[in-house]
Design a protein around this motif. Structure first.
Motif, PDB file in Angstrom:
ATOM      1  N   THR A  52       0.947  -1.175   0.083  1.00  0.00           N
ATOM      2  CA  THR A  52       0.048  -0.068   0.078  1.00  0.00           C
ATOM      3  C   THR A  52       0.822   1.317   0.101  1.00  0.00           C
ATOM      4  O   THR A  52       0.513   2.388  -0.558  1.00  0.00           O
ATOM      5  CB  THR A  52      -0.933  -0.056   1.047  1.00  0.00           C
ATOM      6  OG1 THR A  52      -1.696  -1.114   1.267  1.00  0.00           O
ATOM      7  CG2 THR A  52      -1.958   1.095   1.186  1.00  0.00           C
ATOM      8  N   ALA A  53       2.024   0.938   0.647  1.00  0.00           N
ATOM      9  CA  ALA A  53       2.806   2.595   0.818  1.00  0.00           C
ATOM     10  C   ALA A  53       3.357   2.677  -0.640  1.00  0.00           C
ATOM     11  O   ALA A  53       3.432   3.997  -0.919  1.00  0.00           O
ATOM     12  CB  ALA A  53       3.950   1.995   1.736  1.00  0.00           C
ATOM     13  N   CYS A  85       2.477   6.294  -5.284  1.00  0.00           N
ATOM     14  CA  CYS A  85       2.087   6.768  -6.613  1.00  0.00           C
ATOM     15  C   CYS A  85       1.137   7.932  -6.450  1.00  0.00           C
ATOM     16  O   CYS A  85       1.238   8.709  -7.301  1.00  0.00           O
ATOM     17  CB  CYS A  85       1.504   5.672  -7.310  1.00  0.00           C
ATOM     18  SG  CYS A  85       2.729   4.095  -7.683  1.00  0.00           S
ATOM     19  N   ILE A  86       0.371   7.864  -5.649  1.00  0.00           N
ATOM     20  CA  ILE A  86      -0.509   9.070  -5.475  1.00  0.00           C
ATOM     21  C   ILE A  86       0.182  10.240  -5.046  1.00  0.00           C
ATOM     22  O   ILE A  86      -0.023  11.383  -5.788  1.00  0.00           O
ATOM     23  CB  ILE A  86      -1.644   8.618  -4.237  1.00  0.00           C
ATOM     24  CG1 ILE A  86      -2.592   7.634  -4.831  1.00  0.00           C
ATOM     25  CG2 ILE A  86      -2.568   9.978  -4.238  1.00  0.00           C
ATOM     26  CD1 ILE A  86      -3.334   7.161  -3.540  1.00  0.00           C
ATOM     27  N   CYS A  93      -5.307   2.981  -7.311  1.00  0.00           N
ATOM     28  CA  CYS A  93      -6.158   3.118  -6.020  1.00  0.00           C
ATOM     29  C   CYS A  93      -7.089   1.715  -5.664  1.00  0.00           C
ATOM     30  O   CYS A  93      -7.320   1.630  -4.422  1.00  0.00           O
ATOM     31  CB  CYS A  93      -7.084   4.371  -6.166  1.00  0.00           C
ATOM     32  SG  CYS A  93      -5.889   5.968  -6.106  1.00  0.00           S
ATOM     33  N   ILE A  94      -7.405   1.400  -6.802  1.00  0.00           N
ATOM     34  CA  ILE A  94      -8.406   0.227  -6.425  1.00  0.00           C
ATOM     35  C   ILE A  94      -7.760  -1.026  -5.850  1.00  0.00           C
ATOM     36  O   ILE A  94      -7.754  -1.639  -4.882  1.00  0.00           O
ATOM     37  CB  ILE A  94      -9.024  -0.476  -7.774  1.00  0.00           C
ATOM     38  CG1 ILE A  94      -9.761   0.574  -8.411  1.00  0.00           C
ATOM     39  CG2 ILE A  94      -9.381  -1.695  -7.778  1.00  0.00           C
ATOM     40  CD1 ILE A  94     -10.354   0.162  -9.804  1.00  0.00           C
ATOM     41  N   LEU A 147     -12.076   1.265  -4.669  1.00  0.00           N
ATOM     42  CA  LEU A 147     -11.779   2.781  -4.840  1.00  0.00           C
ATOM     43  C   LEU A 147     -12.214   3.768  -3.936  1.00  0.00           C
ATOM     44  O   LEU A 147     -11.759   4.240  -3.376  1.00  0.00           O
ATOM     45  CB  LEU A 147     -12.035   3.242  -6.483  1.00  0.00           C
ATOM     46  CG  LEU A 147     -11.778   4.474  -6.610  1.00  0.00           C
ATOM     47  CD1 LEU A 147     -10.133   4.854  -6.623  1.00  0.00           C
ATOM     48  CD2 LEU A 147     -12.337   4.919  -7.886  1.00  0.00           C
ATOM     49  N   ALA A 148     -13.713   3.354  -3.659  1.00  0.00           N
ATOM     50  CA  ALA A 148     -14.274   3.908  -2.620  1.00  0.00           C
ATOM     51  C   ALA A 148     -13.557   3.813  -1.155  1.00  0.00           C
ATOM     52  O   ALA A 148     -13.612   4.872  -0.378  1.00  0.00           O
ATOM     53  CB  ALA A 148     -15.876   3.732  -2.408  1.00  0.00           C
ATOM     54  N   ARG A 149     -13.359   2.673  -0.872  1.00  0.00           N
ATOM     55  CA  ARG A 149     -12.619   2.354   0.435  1.00  0.00           C
ATOM     56  C   ARG A 149     -11.129   3.300   0.502  1.00  0.00           C
ATOM     57  O   ARG A 149     -10.871   3.767   1.588  1.00  0.00           O
ATOM     58  CB  ARG A 149     -12.309   0.875   0.846  1.00  0.00           C
ATOM     59  CG  ARG A 149     -12.228   0.608   1.961  1.00  0.00           C
ATOM     60  CD  ARG A 149     -12.587  -0.936   2.224  1.00  0.00           C
ATOM     61  NE  ARG A 149     -12.768  -1.182   3.471  1.00  0.00           N
ATOM     62  CZ  ARG A 149     -13.051  -2.333   4.264  1.00  0.00           C
ATOM     63  NH1 ARG A 149     -13.852  -3.107   3.537  1.00  0.00           N
ATOM     64  NH2 ARG A 149     -13.100  -2.219   5.534  1.00  0.00           N
ATOM     65  N   CYS A 150     -10.571   3.108  -0.691  1.00  0.00           N
ATOM     66  CA  CYS A 150      -9.047   3.988  -0.569  1.00  0.00           C
ATOM     67  C   CYS A 150      -9.690   5.469  -0.475  1.00  0.00           C
ATOM     68  O   CYS A 150      -8.965   6.103   0.196  1.00  0.00           O
ATOM     69  CB  CYS A 150      -8.487   3.664  -1.988  1.00  0.00           C
ATOM     70  SG  CYS A 150      -7.201   4.376  -2.356  1.00  0.00           S
TER      71      CYS A 150
END
Length: 1411
Positions: A1005-1006, A1011-1012, A1055-1056, A1175-1178
């Motif tokens: 996840t990191a 990337c974000i 993100c997904i 994606l919503a959860r992210c």
């Protein structure tokens, strides 16, 4: 290269050897120091001189000195060992056919020129000068000439061996001139050796032959072939040997009659016909005979082979027939039963034959014929050699008798006997081929039974062991003989063809009696050693009482009438005196008398000296009365004293001799009769038989002790005259033990694995699925009705009671047998004494521990993976528990803690470093991590989170698991990711496994969050333009700016993936919390209470932060996703750039991604077809986490600046309430602009993605605890959302009423009758579907708990507390009875009136047409 003898040049050695050969004086230790050793030689010489000076008159009568015979026996042992080693070095050449292997020439003993050396051997005894060797191979001859000195030195030690053999023969002839010639066979390459050495000597010494050449030529030629020379040597004592063999006939007949031995109880400690009588006195005088019967059989085989004329005696035919019928081969060397060096060859072991032969011949005739027969060959092929060397002599005698050279009557008798012998020799070979194995197998079975009963009897009645010790020796000797016979005949079959004398055959090594015999011998020896003090005490008591009886017999009229000479009288008086000097036992308990008798050292020394002198004097008496020169023979003594009605003088003396050896030579006798050191030469066959019988149907685990124990005596086979033998035999003994231990541990593993298989304990754990159980119950009920027809198939399952039928309970019997063997084997290995071989000590308990724990580790690593892929955690947990239960079963029978070892293995395999939230220390660099944890965690990351296999992994919010469109390995994703499987994972791998998987999820996840961050930095200007145009309402500018954003679709996919990782970690934390609550409820309760009362101060100190991390790891800390993302951002230093303030605008631009064109809502899973719900959860987690990190960073920066300006006041520290408000504001901003982009992008021609986007926004409002559900209502009317959900559910296969009434745990769809942000009791039509307690995409386990939360929402008691917001229960939509209600965010809903649900339930039309 072998070295010549030290301190003497080669020529001096050879010359001195030649001189010693010519010497007519006894040289004793000066000649044979190399073979005896200086200490043994000096002691032997001193004893011989003492005996000679003390008993000169006795020596003149008997003409013997037994000490010299004892010394020559040791010399023979050394000579044999040297020649045995020579044959090993030369790779056992074929001297008859002159075939030599490559190893023969590479040994370095002979020059590597086969043509020259082979010719010298073939032309023996011709001198090399007559052979014209230069014509054979001129180059080879020149090469030999060049290196003659080198080859000469290499051959000198072995030429010295030939000289020693020649000297040994001549000295033996002088010692036993009137008894026998020594018996020597030379089956080493002596011809080639002698000829080659003389050739080398002539080359190096100016064509001069070596001094001893002609004498050695004569010596070697006289034994070519060996048995021919033996016939000539023993011809003059042949009648005496025949008498000896006739004398032992009755004992041999008894030993071969298995039925008589069993029925009359010769080997039974109790009376065979009266078991209540605990003393068997039926055959007291046969015990010692039976103990030595093995030697008697071998004497018969050797005696008739070297003295074939003695077979013409009438009684000799039956004796030879009985023995020949039982044997095919007979080892001659490296077998202690034949050449029993040391004790067996000592004078004290020679008496049994003299005691009972009732002839006047000396025992040394047959003794030397047996003990000095062979020096190099391994075994005699009995029947072939009898046909080659005995049958021609018989035929010659038959021919002479037929020619009438003797009297007619005698000629007829001789002819008849010769004819019978011819027939016997011709037919017994075939009889032996077919009957010998059966005869010996029957004998082994009998011995197995008798020794088993003997062990039980003496264990129960140890006081009777001492009186029956001779019977014990007989049983041990019998068993020893049978075990040796079995291994001597393994893989060898005698052939009647003269061209192929030995044929190796595949022997079936599955005879279980070998294990029983070895075990019985071992247990008998242990009993004797345990009660050795009692046996010695009983022997001393017997000797003390024997003195009076012998004194009485010496005074009987018969003895007085014999008129003994002074020598015999003196000997008898000395014998009585020795017996009277033995101390009498104190008290009635003779077992209290031990070896030292509690005397002083001087008293013990005198006692042992008297006993040894007693044996020497009695043996001297026997030698005198069995000598042909004596006027008093053995029959005179027996007849003169037997008339008294008691035992005669001869019997009493023999008994005293026997019991005297039980005082100071008991251990030696036990080694002689029960020792199995000669099994070393068959240790490869021994290993094979062990592996085939130990774990067979009749194998017994307790036999392991005996199989291993024999190796302790293997090093005793090594001869000190050949130093390298000590190393080799010791190494082989160690390898034998290690091989057997490996087999034992392999069997132990096999037993455990049998129980751990599906056919073992696994068959007891089989459970039917509900539908399978229903089908089986229906089938059973139909079968119970007589009129019902039996169905064709039973669905593959057995009916109840199937195992109760005898024909079907084989599996249960197998389980019982395996359990019994496992427990017995563990108990035996636990109690087994350490096995000592040289300086190696083998402790079987430790091997067993390592085996059990090592097998558990291997099984653990094996069951991690199936044939296709990863094993399901629940199945893995079940397999571990099953294997652990088997280990616990074994642990009950051993005195060691195996459970702790299991824990250590599990800890080692699951340890992956310190738990990040609990342990602060750093993992040592050299410390290994668990391979099991790594394998499982990597599989989950690669196949579930990342979906590298492309299996279409989807997170199903309704089912709380991941699903896949096709199998991932061997299972679908839901089979390994639901809550049950994750709980099994937590229980199996513990906190280390959970922490490792959590860290791997964080790392993944990191990378995605990075990337974000990269996207925010790269598109900062574009995002700022988007933000400005959105706030200004410039739609065209907004669309243009959004199009400038780079790689939006890639960012959406990242993100997904992050949302998938968040969802997986959430499930993992929930499973950890459930397991913690089940296993340690108090700790779980404590964590929950502490988490609810942690201070809300920001920034938090380290301890508060650690506590939140611990609570979050078990899902008791409120919003798990928010806390988890926050932790990742803090660890990697994320959200530090100002561009993160543009995060809601970036996420809002995702509404224009191309991914929406392939997005469809699935009512069965509560999610989207391409995981967009992740994606919503992210978005919810990343926005919340980044806001907290951003505010905390800003506070720290302001605080650091205020420290530099004292006049300014410190900035106010943010609280969780202010942070929640900031997060709420950001989320509202995201919802607002996302809705605007969605609605702006909608048109009549492009509306396929509208439904998915609106449901997506509704799910974000549902997921996030920071914004109310009504946030979306100000942007999208609820009537539109209601219509959307109605359309989705009406198109699904699930009926509407069923959906609204089913449990969220089992329902594949969301509830349509879901509560709006404000809910009141329904009014109007009662048929209208009401709000239910269905969960949204993220249900909690308890439906009651969910109902409570709905009630809280229905009264508008929404709190800003994160915990309460997190457990808020609302669903997609049910706005039927909504009323105006205020929320913390200020949003209201003004829709009132009757519910629109019936209209949408019956109509597919609405504000927007979804066609």
């Amino acid at each position: 290269m072998p070295k010549s003898r030290p301190n003497f040049p080669a020529q001096d050695v050879l010359s001195s050897a030649q001189g010693s050969v010519r010497s007519r004086e006894w040289e004793g230790p000066t000649r044979w120091t190399e073979y005896l050793g200086p200490d043994a030689a000096s002691r032997s010489n001193a004893g011989a001189e003492g005996a000679t000076s003390q008993n000169s008159s006795i020596s003149s009568q008997k003409g013997l000195n037994m000490q010299w015979v004892y010394q020559l026996t040791h010399v023979a042992e050394g000579l044999m060992a040297k020649m045995y080693r020579l044959n090993q070095i030369l790779d056992y050449p074929d001297l008859v056919n002159h075939i030599y292997s490559e190893a023969f020439w590479k040994a370095g003993l002979f020059p590597n020129y086969p043509k020259i050396c082979t010719l010298l051997e073939k032309k023996f005894p011709e001198h090399h000068s007559k052979l014209q060797l230069e014509r054979v191979d001129k180059l080879a001859l020149d090469a030999i000439n060049d290196s003659a000195e080198v080859h000469l030195q290499s051959m000198e030690p072995w030429i010295q061996l030939l000289l020693d053999l020649m000297a040994f023969r001549e000295q033996s002839l002088r010692l036993i001139l009137d008894l026998s010639s020594t018996v020597i066979t030379l089956l080493i390459p002596r011809k080639m050796m002698l000829q080659t050495y003389n050739l080398l000597h002539s080359m190096a010494r100016n064509d001069r032959d070596c001094d001893f050449y002609h004498r050695l030529i004569q010596f070697v030629d006289s034994y070519d072939p060996p048995l021919k020379g033996l016939h000539e040597d023993l011809n003059f004592v042949s009648p005496r040997i025949g008498e000896v063999l006739e004398a032992v006939g009755p004992i041999i007949f008894l030993s071969t009659d298995t039925r008589k031995l069993r029925n009359e109880g010769f080997l039974s400690p109790f009376h065979p016909r009266y078991p209540d009588i605990l003393t068997n006195s039926a055959h007291p005088m046969r015990a010692q005979d039976l103990a030595n019967v093995t030697s008697y059989r071998e004497w018969v085989l050797f005696g008739y082979l070297v003295c074939p004329d003695e077979l013409l005696r009438v009684t000799s035919i039956d004796i030879a027939l009985v023995v020949l019928k039982e044997n095919l081969v007979l080892p001659l060397f490296r077998d202690e039963d034949v050449v029993d060096y040391g004790r067996t060859a000592s004078p004290s072991n020679l008496f049994p034959l003299a005691i009972h032969n009732e002839t006047r011949c000396s025992i040394l005739c047959i003794f030397l014929a047996v003990n000095l027969l062979i020096l190099t060959v391994q075994h005699i092929l009995l029947h072939e050699d009898y046909q080659l060397y005995v049958l021609p002599r018989i035929l010659e005698s038959k021919k002479m008798a037929k020619s009438g050279r003797t009297k007619q009557k005698e000629a007829d008798l001789e002819y008849s006997v010769a004819k019978q012998v011819e027939k016997m020799i011709s037919e017994v070979h075939e009889q032996a081929l077919y009957s010998c194995d059966g005869i010996h197998h029957e004998r082994r079975v009998m011995l197995k039974q008798e020794i088993g009963r003997m062990v039980l009897f003496f264990t129960d009645q140890p006081s009777l062991l001492a009186p029956n010790i001779q019977m014990v020796f007989s049983a041990l000797a019998f068993a020893q003989s049978e075990v040796l016979w079995y291994f001597q005949h393994v893989g060898v079959e005698s052939s009647k063809s003269k061209t192929a004398r030995v044929v190796s055959v595949e022997n079936d090594p599955n005879d279980p009696t070998i294990g029983f015999l070895l075990d019985g011998m071992d247990r008998l020896c242990c009993l004797v050693r345990k009660y050795i003090a009692a046996i010695r005490g009983y022997a001393l008591s017997y000797l003390s009482s024997c003195a009076g009886r012998i004194r009485f017999l010496l005074g009987t009229p018969g003895m007085v009438a014999l008129d003994l000479d002074a020598t015999l009288k003196g000997l008898f008086q000395r014998i009585v005196q020795h017996l009277e000097n033995i101390p009498k036992p104190q008290g009635e308990n003779i077992s209290t008398i031990s070896c030292d008798l509690s005397f002083s050292f001087a008293s013990s020394y005198r006692l042992f000296s008297d006993i040894q002198e007693l044996r020497k004097d009695w043996l001297t008496v026997l030698m005198i009365v069995t000598s042909a020169r004596s006027s008093i023979n053995i029959r005179h003594l027996e007849k003169a004293t037997v008339s008294t009605g008691k035992e005669g003088l001869l019997s009493e003396g023999n008994a005293a001799y026997n019991w005297s050896r039980c005082v100071d030579e008991l251990e030696a006798q036990l080694t002689k009769f029960g020792g199995l050191k000669k099994l070393y030469f068959y240790h490869l066959h021994l290993t094979t038989v062990f592996r085939n019988t130990m774990f067979g149907p009749e194998g017994r685990p307790q036999h392991c002790c005996a199989w291993l124990g024999v190796a302790s005596s293997f090093p005793e086979c090594a001869s000190p005259i050949v130093p390298e033998e000590v190393t080799k035999i010791g190494r082989d003994a160690v390898l034998y033990v290690e091989s057997l231990i490996e087999s034992i541990m392999g069997g132990l593993e096999g037993l455990i694995n049998i129980l751990d298989s599906d056919g073992g304990f696994g068959s007891l754990e089989m459970q039917l699925l509900p539908d399978q159980a229903a089908n089986l119950m229906n089938l059973t009920s139909r079968l119970s009705i007589p009129s019902a027809k039996s169905p064709k198939g039973s669905y593959g399952f057995h009916l109840p009671g199937y195992e109760s039928y005898p024909e079907n309970n084989s599996s249960i019997k197998m389980l019982e047998a395996a359990m019994q063997r496992l427990t017995n084997l563990c108990s035996v290995l636990n109690d087994m004494e350490p096995i000592c071989v040289l300086n190696h000590v083998f402790v079987l308990r430790e091997y067993m521990r390592e085996c059990i724990l090592g097998n558990f580790k291997r099984r653990l690593l094996t069951v991690l993976k199936t044939d296709s892929d990863l094993q399901r955690p629940s199945v893995l947990e079940s397999l571990i528990r099953r294997h652990t239960s088997i280990v616990h079963l074994a642990e009950q029978h051993v005195s060691m803690d195996l459970t702790n070892g299991i824990r250590e293995i599990l800890l080692a395999e699951t340890y992956s470093g310190p738990v990040s939230s609990l342990q602060l220390f750093e993992k040592p660099v050299e410390q290994q991590t668990g391979s099991a944890t790594e394998a499982v965690c990597n599989w989950y990351i690669e196949n579930i989170v990342k979906d590298v296999a492309g299996a279409g992994i989807l997170f199903a919010p309704l089912h709380r698991c991941f699903k896949s469109t096709r199998p991932v390995g061997g299972y679908f994703a839901e089979s390994v990711t639901d809550l049950t499987e994750l709980k099994a994972f937590v229980r199996t791998f513990g906190s280390y496994g959970v922490d490792r998987l959590d860290r791997m999820l964080k790392e993944h996840t990191a990378a995605l969050l990075n990337c974000i961050d990269t996207t925010l930095r790269a598109n900062r200007e574009n995002l700022e333009a988007v933000a400005g145009s959105m706030h200004s309402g410039d739609r065209i500018e907004t669309e243009a700016s959004i199009k400038q954003i780079v790689d939006m679709d890639t960012m959406v996919r990242f993100c997904i993936q992050a949302g998938q990782a968040i969802a997986f970690d959430s499930l993992l934390a929930e499973a950890s919390g459930i397991v913690l609550k089940e296993g340690a409820p108090l700790i779980h309760s404590l964590l929950t209470g502490v988490a609810n009362h942690l201070p809300d101060e920001i920034p938090e100190n380290k301890e508060i932060r650690r506590m939140r991390r611990v609570a979050n790891s078990v899902n008791v800390a409120g919003d798990h996703d928010f806390a988890w993302i926050r932790l990742i951002l803090e660890e990697v230093g994320g959200a530090t750039d100002g561009s993160w303030s543009l995060l809601p605008y970036l996420f809002a631009t995702f509404m224009t991604s191309n991914i929406w064109y392939t997005t469809a809502f699935n009512v069965e899973t509560g999610g989207f077809s391409n995981n967009v719900h992740c994606l919503a959860r992210c978005i919810c987690a990343v926005i919340a986490g980044s806001e907290l990190v951003r505010l905390e960073r800003e506070y720290r920066q302001k605080h650091s600046l205020s420290n530099g300006h004292i006049s300014e006041s410190d900035p106010e520290a943010p609280s969780y309430a202010s942070i929640d408000a900031s997060i709420k504001s950001t989320m509202q901003l995201f919802i607002k602009f996302s809705a605007a982009i969605i609605l702006d992008s909608w048109s009549e021609s492009n509306r396929s993605h509208l439904v998915a986007k609106l449901i997506f926004l509704d799910q974000i409002c549902e997921i996030s605890p920071h914004i109310p559900r009504s946030t979306l209502e100000s942007h999208v009317p609820y009537t539109i959302l209601r219509s959307i959900y109605s359309q989705c559910y009406s198109n699904s296969s699930t009926p509407f009423a069923q959906i609204s009434g089913s449990s969220p745990r089992h329902s594949p769809a969301m509830s349509l009758a879901h509560g709006s942000p404000s809910l009141r009791q329904p009014r109007g039509d009662s048929s209208t579907p009401l709000s239910n307690t269905h969960d949204s995409g993220y249900p909690k386990p308890s439906s009651t708990h969910g109902q409570d939360q709905y009630e809280m929402d229905s009264f508008g008691a929404r709190s800003i507390d994160s915990r309460n917001r997190n457990v808020r229960r609302s669903g997609p939509l049910d706005y039927s009875q909504s009323h105006k209600s205020k929320f913390a965010g200020g949003s209201t809903s003004t829709s009132t009136g009757p519910s629109p649900l019936p209209r949408f339930a019956v109509s597919r039309s609405g504000p927007i047409s979804y066609k």
